[in-house]
Every structure is written in C-alpha cells, then in structure tokens.
Design a protein around this motif. Structure first.
Motif, PDB file in Angstrom:
ATOM      1  N   ASN A 103      36.912  82.010  61.301  1.00  0.00           N
ATOM      2  CA  ASN A 103      38.260  82.126  61.864  1.00  0.00           C
ATOM      3  C   ASN A 103      38.440  83.473  62.548  1.00  0.00           C
ATOM      4  N   ASN A 126      36.064  67.602  73.072  1.00  0.00           N
ATOM      5  CA  ASN A 126      37.095  67.660  74.105  1.00  0.00           C
ATOM      6  C   ASN A 126      36.526  67.361  75.486  1.00  0.00           C
ATOM      7  N   THR A 133      40.232  71.898  70.086  1.00  0.00           N
ATOM      8  CA  THR A 133      41.154  70.786  70.383  1.00  0.00           C
ATOM      9  C   THR A 133      42.089  71.125  71.547  1.00  0.00           C
ATOM     10  N   ASP A 134      42.313  72.422  71.803  1.00  0.00           N
ATOM     11  CA  ASP A 134      43.121  72.819  72.960  1.00  0.00           C
ATOM     12  C   ASP A 134      42.304  72.860  74.251  1.00  0.00           C
ATOM     13  N   LYS A 138      41.214  75.025  66.690  1.00  0.00           N
ATOM     14  CA  LYS A 138      42.299  74.931  67.674  1.00  0.00           C
ATOM     15  C   LYS A 138      41.805  75.266  69.077  1.00  0.00           C
ATOM     16  N   SER A 154      45.467  66.317  66.936  1.00  0.00           N
ATOM     17  CA  SER A 154      45.045  67.703  67.166  1.00  0.00           C
ATOM     18  C   SER A 154      44.422  68.340  65.935  1.00  0.00           C
ATOM     19  N   ARG A 155      44.397  67.612  64.816  1.00  0.00           N
ATOM     20  CA  ARG A 155      43.801  68.173  63.594  1.00  0.00           C
ATOM     21  C   ARG A 155      42.336  67.772  63.516  1.00  0.00           C
ATOM     22  N   PRO A 171      40.175  76.493  61.032  1.00  0.00           N
ATOM     23  CA  PRO A 171      41.201  75.906  61.903  1.00  0.00           C
ATOM     24  C   PRO A 171      41.472  76.712  63.162  1.00  0.00           C
ATOM     25  N   LYS A 172      41.313  78.036  63.112  1.00  0.00           N
ATOM     26  CA  LYS A 172      41.550  78.828  64.318  1.00  0.00           C
ATOM     27  C   LYS A 172      40.501  78.514  65.379  1.00  0.00           C
TER      28      LYS A 172
END
Length: 650
Positions: free
Chosen positions: A70, A145, A97-98, A94, A385-386, A90-91
């Motif tokens: 992270n 993605n 997923t972004d 993200k 998004s998870r 998760p960081k």
C-alpha cells in the motif's frame, strides 16, 4: 555496485532503476520486507524516482490499510502490477480498478511457479490452472482493466487437451526477507513463520543479472551459519539490510511467537467452542465432509471455523490441515496471522506447496463463496470497483479431490436464530449471493462437473451439490421452508429432487459426536453391494486402524450392512496400503474372524504387499477362518466366481 553486502535500506534501494521489474515477498505481513518497501516509498517522494516500476507479488504483502505494498501506491512510481491476491493492498488495487496502471490478477500458485520458471530461463509456466475462469484468455486473461492490453496468458493444446501457458518475465529486483545474514550474504530464516518464494525469487533476479536485496533482523559472523539452515545462499544476494524490530514483526498482528517459527509446540486442545450462530452452523455441516486421515486446506474467513468445530469434536488429531504458503499439519492461524501455523509437521517453500496442491494432493478444500450462479460458478475475486483477487483460490478449488464452499445464504445484515433445534431467519440479508450470472468466474462449475469433481455449497439453511446440469438443492435445515426461505431469495431456480433435512445435531448446542459419525460415513462409502451377484466389495486401500474405536466402527458398519442384506454374502476386500497398529492386531483379527463366521459365505482378500498377504493368512488361519488371500482384484474375483455355488447356497 556496492562491494560490502551489509548496507542501509536507502543505499540498497538507491540501486533500483526506472522501469525495473520488482518482485516483493510477503504473505499478509509474514515475510514482508517492510523496511525496504518504506525506503522505496521515501525515495520516490523525495526524488520522484525510480519511476514506472512493475510490481510482482504472489500473495498480497499488506495489511488492508497503510502497510506493505500500500505504501507504493503512487502514480509514476508504479506502471504495472502483476499480483495473485489484492484484497490487502487496496490502495494499489484502486490504482488498478481506476485504470491508472496496467494490472493483472493471476493465480497465486502460478505466480509462485513463474518465479521458479523465470529462474531457470524457461519460456513460462504450463498448467491447467485457470482454465474456465477469468484468467482464461477467452474471458479476460487475468487483465484487471482496459488499460491492460498485453496478453500474458494463452491457450495451448497438447495431445488433444487444453492447457494455459503463462509467459515468464525477467525479475530485475527481488525484495525479500530473512532472519539472519552473515557477511557473505548467506540467509537463514529460523524466526520467520514462512519461507514463501524467497529462494526462487532470489534465483530469478540473480539469473537475470538483477539485484537481490534481503532484509534481516540480525547479523552473524562469517562461517557461523549452519549450511543446512541457509535458505538463500550468499551467491544470490547483493545487499543485506538490518531492519529495526518495528519493521520486522513476525506477522502484522504478532511481534514474535515461538510457535509460529516451530521453536516450541503449544497445546491446541483448549480452543474455545464457538457460539451457535450461522458461522458455527455452516462449519458444523462442512465438518461432516471432513475425510479422517485426509489432507485439507481451509480458506480464510468462514472456513476457518471448521478447525474450531473439529477441535471441539476431537477429530483434529485425525486430520492434516495445510495452508497454501507452505504449512503442513498443525493448526493454521487466521486474521493478520493468516498463513502462519502452530505445531506444524513440515514447512515447504510456497511453490512446492502448490506443486502438491496442483497435482491433486488435497483430499478436501473448504473455501469461502461470495457469488454463486445456476451453473455452480463461484466469484470471490471481483465485485465492481472492489478487487479482492483470486489468491490461491483457483489452484486449490480446481485441483482438490473434494470441494466444499462455505458461506451464509445471503449477505449484509443477516440475523438467524436456533430454537429447539430448528432454524429461523430473523432478518434476511440485504444482498443475494445466488445470482443469475457471477460477475467474474473464479471457479468454473461446468469444468468441475465435466471432470466429476465432488462439489458442495453449504449455507446455514441449505446445501447444494454440483451436477452436470447445474446446482441442485439437496438439504434444508429443520424449520426452513424451501419456497419462503430459499427459492424466494435466489435469482434462479435450482434443480430439485429429493431434498433431505440437514442433520438435526447441527442445530443443537451439545457436541455432535462427529468422530463416530465420520468413521461410519466414510467406512460406509468404502462398501459396495452387488445385489445380483450377492457380493459385498470393501475397499480398505489406504485405511488405518489406530484405535479400539476404529475396530468397533468396522464391526458396527459391517454388521449394519449385512443385517440390511438379510443373507450371507460373498466378500471381497482390498487391503492395499492398509495400516494396522501392531498392538491392535489380535483384537482386529478376532473381530474379522467373528464377522466372517456370522455373515460371509465366501471371503477373499487381496493386496500387492507380500508382507500383508502373509500377515492376513497367518492371522486368519490361526483363528480357523478361511484365508483366501490374493495379489490382485482379478484373482480374488475369479475365486469368488468359481465358488459362486457356495455363495448362492448359503
């Protein structure tokens, strides 16, 4: 290059270049080189370099918040990430997923094997793991993605069978962790809870002319380390960094536990009994599938409760529990200690454990489930998004001989009650888990059904079984109405035939007497009766008689079977791999002779072991019981056929 291998973290990290492929060890917090990761983040913040790194990790080295990888979730620092498990980073997830970095999710075990194949300069890893799942290139090929376009997985056909080929890539930098280093860079791991893929990742980087940086907690003089304890030879190591204790905790939850490193053994018979809630109800039903004497993997979360039930029912000593990072035997731990084990029998490298798993070494796996559809597909890896990632789930679920998925029937606020041995749904969960089509296929129901894998889906109120046509409802809890409590909360109608009531012992507060139940169930599964020929087949292959209770189980099950048949039967027994404690031999053979005199018209036994044939023959002959002992099933069957007039007249 720095000539002295003992350097500071900042000196070592300064050697990483723009665009490097950096592998990082760690399983949650076990083996995670926190000091090295923190130094890499600090260098980027202060100097804006290195840039455009590719991060490679098998399990997620992180705590789900700020620690581990992270720390490296900075745009510009990371260009691409290839990971097996993502939920604890998760960081970084993200960014993926972004659509801000290129990102892949591959099976944890396959990444583990890619380190080894990269070290050997092989083209890649060839395996069936991932077929029919989101990793299959006919679905998404593991891409997370739209920004990720390069194909690193492809389908290959060999001798008419489909395989997946995962392309290997060079490792430029390996960030790993050990316990002790000498001046030559030899690394031991005596205080680590796991070895993971430290050795394979170091070889991969070394053989790619890359950089191996190892974080340790202590230094030793040259020549003082036992060669047999060295996990990473100094010839593979470029830099050794002495970390402060705060950056070298054994796990993220535990500074140091001597039981995790195998330094001591601790009692495990005082595990507190679970409250009789839906978690325990599910674990109890799953426990009915436990194979006594078998090798088992219990996933994180809901399946962890199965070990507590097994302990309460006193069957834990009859099971070998394992964890995917290399633990064999003992009691795997949970939470931020997940991956560690106490009282382990052996500790393997992670890639070796997945060799064992991928080859079918697991007799049973019990794993969690988040989404399930009508064809038995399961999703545990991606929810909008998870990004959770597959971790070892694909390797384990695809290759275990028997598979049990465990989870509540619905999610989000579910409240249940058990009253007088009956289940009542007080408040239904807000989210359906049985959906028309899962968002991502982490487990392929059709693939499992096609190869005949035994698969169950266990909830607090009902049980499903996988059939070639899809999911079939086979059991409901006492007090549950099928239409109101089950079908009304599913997006599809499962197959329904004869629906049994779940064992009422599950819904009562006292222990279930599971040991005797499992013995009887599993011995019964070893018996097959051919009514037309009046032959009873008993498969004792690999079976063990270790206690008086095992002998009583054989007596009880055979008497029950023969009583139901209602006449003498011809018996054929397979004794291949059969194990009998010597102190129990007299009692066992007395029981066998007694059953033979009472229930069998003709008896044959066979085993490829000459020693066992001699032992059976001597023991039965001395008890005036017929001893027809053969080497093969064919010979035993031919004897029965030749003497069929005896069986028919009995």
């Amino acid at each position: 290059m720095i000539q002295d291998k003992i350097v500071t973290a900042d000196e070592a990290i300064a050697l990483i270049r723009n665009g490097d492929v950096v592998s990082c060890s760690g399983f949650v917090g076990i083996g995670t080189p926190e000091e090295l990761i923190a130094s890499l983040e600090r260098r980027f913040i202060e100097t804006e370099g290195p840039r455009d790194l590719t991060l490679v990790f098998a399990a997620a080295p992180g705590d789900g918040k700020e620690r581990g990888l992270n720390r490296l979730a900075h745009e510009g620092l990371v260009q691409r990430a290839i990971g097996g498990h993502w939920s604890l980073v998760p960081k970084l997830g993200k960014l993926a997923t972004d659509n801000r970095i290129q990102a892949y999710n591959l099976p944890l075990g396959t990444i583990s094997h890619l380190y080894r194949d990269s070290a050997a300069h092989r083209a890649g890893t060839l395996t069936k793991v991932g077929l029919g799942t989101f990793v299959d290139p006919r679905q998404s090929g593991g891409k997370i993605n739209a920004r990720t376009t390069q194909d690193i997985v492809r389908v290959m056909e060999i001798d008419g069978e489909e395989w997946l080929f995962y392309k290997a890539f060079p490792i430029n930098v390996a960030l790993i962790r050990g316990t002790t280093a000498d001046a030559e860079g030899n690394i031991t791991m005596e205080r680590e809870a796991l070895m993971l893929d430290a050795q394979a990742a170091a070889m991969a980087a070394r053989n790619a002319n890359g950089l191996v940086i190892v974080q340790v907690e202590r230094l030793a003089s040259s020549g003082s380390l036992d060669a047999r304890s060295v996990v990473i030879p100094g010839v593979l190591v470029d830099c050794v960094v002495l970390a402060p204790p705060s950056a070298h905790k054994q796990t993220y939850a535990t500074d140091y536990n001597a039981a995790y490193s195998g330094e001591i053994r601790v009692p495990v018979n005082k595990i507190p009994a679970l409250a009789l809630d839906e978690r325990k109800l599910i674990a109890r039903r799953c426990a009915f599938e436990l194979p006594l004497g078998g090798v088992i993997n219990l996933g994180i979360g809901m399946p962890e409760a199965v070990a507590a039930v097994a302990a309460e029912e006193r069957v834990l000593d009859h099971l070998t529990l394992t964890a995917e990072p290399g633990v064999i035997g003992g009691m795997p731990q949970g939470g931020l200690d997940f991956g560690a084990g106490i009282n382990t029998q052996a500790l393997l490298h992670q890639n070796q454990q997945f060799d064992f798993y991928d080859g079918g070494g697991l007799d049973l796996a019990c794993l969690g489930m988040a989404e399930i559809d009508r064809m038995g597909n399961v999703n545990v890896s991606r929810f909008g998004s998870r990004l959770a990632g597959s971790g070892g789930f694909i390797n384990i679920s695809q290759n275990a001989r028997r598979l049990v998925f465990a989870g509540t029937f619905t999610a989000g606020g579910i409240v249940t009650a058990v009253e007088d041995g009956r289940m009542r749904i007080v408040t239904e969960g807000r989210t359906r888990k049985f959906v028309e089509a899962v968002e991502q296929v982490t487990f392929s129901g059709p693939l499992a059904a096609a190869k005949g894998q035994s698969v169950y889906y266990v909830t607090e109120r009902c049980v499903f079984r996988l059939r070639p046509e899809g999911l079939q409802l086979i059991e409901v809890a006492p007090g549950i109405d099928v239409e109101r409590d089950v079908l009304a909360h599913m997006a599809f109608r499962p197959l329904i035939a004869d629906v049994a009531v779940m064992d009422p012992r599950i819904y009562r507060p006292k222990p279930m007497g599971l040991a005797a139940v499992l013995q009887d169930l599993q011995l019964t599964d070893r018996l097959t009766y051919d009514e037309d020929r009046n032959i009873l087949f008993a498969n004792f292959e690999g079976m063990a008689i270790r206690a008086d209770g095992d002998i009583e189980c054989v007596r009880r099950v055979f008497e029950g079977m023969c009583a139901r048949v209602g006449r003498r039967v011809a018996l054929i027994v397979n004794y291949d791999g059969f194990r009998l404690e010597e102190s129990l031999a007299d009692e066992y053979f007395e029981m066998v002779a007694g059953l033979q005199r009472k229930y069998y018209s003709t008896t044959t036994r066979y085993t490829t072991s000459a020693f066992m044939r001699m032992k059976l023959g001597d023991a039965l002959s001395s008890r005036q019981a017929a001893a027809h002992i053969f080497e093969t099933h064919t010979e035993a069957s031919e004897f029965i056929h030749t003497n069929s007039h005896v069986a028919g007249a009995a």
